[in-house]
Design a protein around this motif. Structure first.
Motif, PDB file in Angstrom:
ATOM      1  N   VAL A  53      56.068 -52.635 -20.292  1.00  0.00           N
ATOM      2  CA  VAL A  53      57.177 -53.155 -19.472  1.00  0.00           C
ATOM      3  C   VAL A  53      58.477 -52.441 -19.855  1.00  0.00           C
ATOM      4  O   VAL A  53      59.274 -52.061 -18.986  1.00  0.00           O
ATOM      5  CB  VAL A  53      57.320 -54.695 -19.656  1.00  0.00           C
ATOM      6  N   GLN A  54      58.633 -52.256 -21.158  1.00  0.00           N
ATOM      7  CA  GLN A  54      59.841 -51.547 -21.626  1.00  0.00           C
ATOM      8  C   GLN A  54      59.873 -50.128 -21.058  1.00  0.00           C
ATOM      9  O   GLN A  54      60.910 -49.660 -20.605  1.00  0.00           O
ATOM     10  CB  GLN A  54      59.824 -51.534 -23.160  1.00  0.00           C
ATOM     11  N   GLY A  83      59.350 -63.362 -18.973  1.00  0.00           N
ATOM     12  CA  GLY A  83      57.898 -63.408 -18.883  1.00  0.00           C
ATOM     13  C   GLY A  83      57.260 -63.671 -20.220  1.00  0.00           C
ATOM     14  O   GLY A  83      57.896 -64.168 -21.154  1.00  0.00           O
ATOM     15  N   THR A  84      56.000 -63.302 -20.242  1.00  0.00           N
ATOM     16  CA  THR A  84      55.222 -63.493 -21.464  1.00  0.00           C
ATOM     17  C   THR A  84      54.802 -62.130 -21.983  1.00  0.00           C
ATOM     18  O   THR A  84      55.274 -61.111 -21.470  1.00  0.00           O
ATOM     19  CB  THR A  84      53.978 -64.346 -21.161  1.00  0.00           C
ATOM     20  N   LEU A  99      54.323 -55.598 -23.469  1.00  0.00           N
ATOM     21  CA  LEU A  99      55.789 -55.485 -23.502  1.00  0.00           C
ATOM     22  C   LEU A  99      56.242 -54.036 -23.663  1.00  0.00           C
ATOM     23  O   LEU A  99      57.266 -53.630 -23.110  1.00  0.00           O
ATOM     24  CB  LEU A  99      56.357 -56.339 -24.629  1.00  0.00           C
ATOM     25  N   THR A 145      55.519 -60.046 -16.552  1.00  0.00           N
ATOM     26  CA  THR A 145      56.989 -60.154 -16.525  1.00  0.00           C
ATOM     27  C   THR A 145      57.485 -60.193 -15.088  1.00  0.00           C
ATOM     28  O   THR A 145      56.989 -59.442 -14.243  1.00  0.00           O
ATOM     29  CB  THR A 145      57.627 -58.952 -17.249  1.00  0.00           C
TER      30      THR A 145
END
Lengths: 247, 183
Positions: A162-163, A183-184, A159, A188
């Motif tokens: 992704v961020q 997403g998980t 994450l 994502t």
């Protein structure tokens, strides 16, 4: 002969003048003729002259204003740095292209994935009408009156990555916006849209005052120039399983 | 001495005299009016004849000729202004989901794992898992604390326990107040 002279004299203007010069009829006739002539001159000569003078004066004022604008425009354009203008134009067009530049979009996504360390999965474009003329600016508030190209992309990574990916994309050109992300902790799906704006029809209006690019706008363009994705020639889009179903 | 003695004078003259006098005065003013009209007409004729308009028109043509050399630059500047206006509006109004994700990640305690999430403004949904109920409660408290700041409404959608792993699972949904990002 004398009789004839007297008779002729009686009919001359001088005779009539002498006959009536002291009479009210004469004075009244003179007053009437002068007044009538004066009024005719006033109505048919002086008033149109005054009107045309005012009109001329207005034209002169307008012309002086126009010349002042032209002078200001000339002075500004003579002092402007053409290279700087070209650079600013390039940045603004890179931020908001006039058409759907798929290569720039791919470049931005690829750069964001490299920077953040996420893996790129499948991505799909919803390009719509490719024609530049089809400036199908929708009334959808989501598009903010601009043309958009939607991209649905799947990324893999933590994450935090992704961020970072979203943050990098947010600060990349062309300008984009993430619509949704779901997403998980490991993968994502991201739906984003890239913005375009067709080129406006420009007309040469030299008498229109030029609005210089303000300091605020210059600062914004400088900021955007830092977001410009460097183009690496022959760069291969890195993807975990690069399936790019275009159109 | 009587006035009636004068045999030469016209008897009607005294009667006509004031009328004539008045008419003469009127005649004088009429001539004055004609003179004023003539002078005014002459003045306006001269003003029109010596108007600076033709000279200004020539000056305008010269300026236009000079400006025609800068036609391209003018177009570029107009285009820049046109784009920058839209860019500015876009940057002011676009959502910033990365900041939202950062905010949510910062709220998750270390022993709570994120199972799934959904950022679909204005709805945000998180599904988390942890073996500690207090940690899950801490997360929910932290998100509830954001109510009024970032979220308008926070709802606990589900809270369950897995009997095998003895782990708690929670889904929390929140409505965003402001989804617009900053530059």
């Amino acid at each position: 002969m004398e009789y004839k002279r007297v008779f002729w004299g009686q009919k001359s203007l001088r005779f009539w003048y002498l006959r009536y010069k002291d009479s009210p009829l004469y004075a009244g006739a003179v007053f009437g003729v002068i007044s009538t002539v004066s009024l005719i001159l006033l109505i048919f000569l002086v008033i149109p002259q005054i009107q045309s003078w005012f009109s001329l004066r207005e034209q002169v004022v307008q012309m002086e204003q126009k010349i002042a604008v032209l002078r200001n425009n000339t002075t500004y354009l003579q002092s402007v740095d053409r290279a700087q203008v070209q650079k600013q134009l390039d940045i603004s067009l890179a931020a908001l292209p006039w058409d759907k530049q798929v290569d720039s979009i791919l470049q931005a996504i690829n750069n964001a994935s490299i920077t953040s360390g996420v893996g790129l999965g499948d991505f799909a474009f919803q390009i719509g009408n490719v024609s530049t003329l089809a400036a199908s600016v929708t009334s959808d508030p989501e598009t903010r009156g601009l043309n958009t190209t939607r991209v649905n992309i799947s990324v893999t990574g933590s994450l935090a990555r992704v961020q970072k990916f979203l943050e990098t994309l947010q600060k990349s050109l062309p300008l984009s916006e993430v619509i949704s992300a779901e997403g998980t902790s490991q993968s994502t799906n991201i739906l984003m849209q890239f913005y375009q704006k067709p080129l406006p029809s420009l007309s040469f209006k030299p008498d229109k005052p030029i609005v210089p690019v303000s300091a605020q706008d210059t600062a914004l363009l400088n900021q955007l120039s830092e977001w410009k994705v460097p183009i690496v020639p022959d760069q291969v889009i890195e993807s975990s399983n690069a399936a790019i179903p275009l159109f | 001495m009587s006035n009636n003695i004068n045999l030469i004078g016209d008897k009607n003259q005294k009667i006509r005299s004031p009328l004539l006098k008045r008419l003469n005065v009127l005649r004088f003013f009429a001539m004055l009016f004609l003179f004023a009209v003539s002078i005014t007409s002459t003045i306006f004729f001269l003003l029109i004849a010596f108007s600076p308009l033709p000279a200004l028109q020539q000056q305008e043509q010269r300026q236009l000729q000079v400006l025609s050399q800068f036609q391209t630059v003018m177009g570029r500047i107009e285009l820049i202004n046109n784009r920058v206006e839209n860019i500015d509006q876009l940057l002011q109004s676009r959502r910033s989901l990365d900041q939202l994700l950062t905010l949510l990640l910062s709220k998750i305690p270390s022993n709570v794992s994120l199972e799934a999430y959904q950022l679909m403004p204005p709805i945000v949904s998180l599904t988390v898992r942890s073996d500690s109920l207090s940690s899950i409660q801490e997360l929910s408290n932290q998100i509830v604390a954001e109510e009024g700041k970032s979220f308008s409404q926070v709802t606990l959608s589900s809270l369950a326990i897995d009997p095998e792993s003895q782990e708690f699972s929670m889904t929390i949904t929140a409505s965003l107040i402001n989804t617009q990002g900053e530059k």
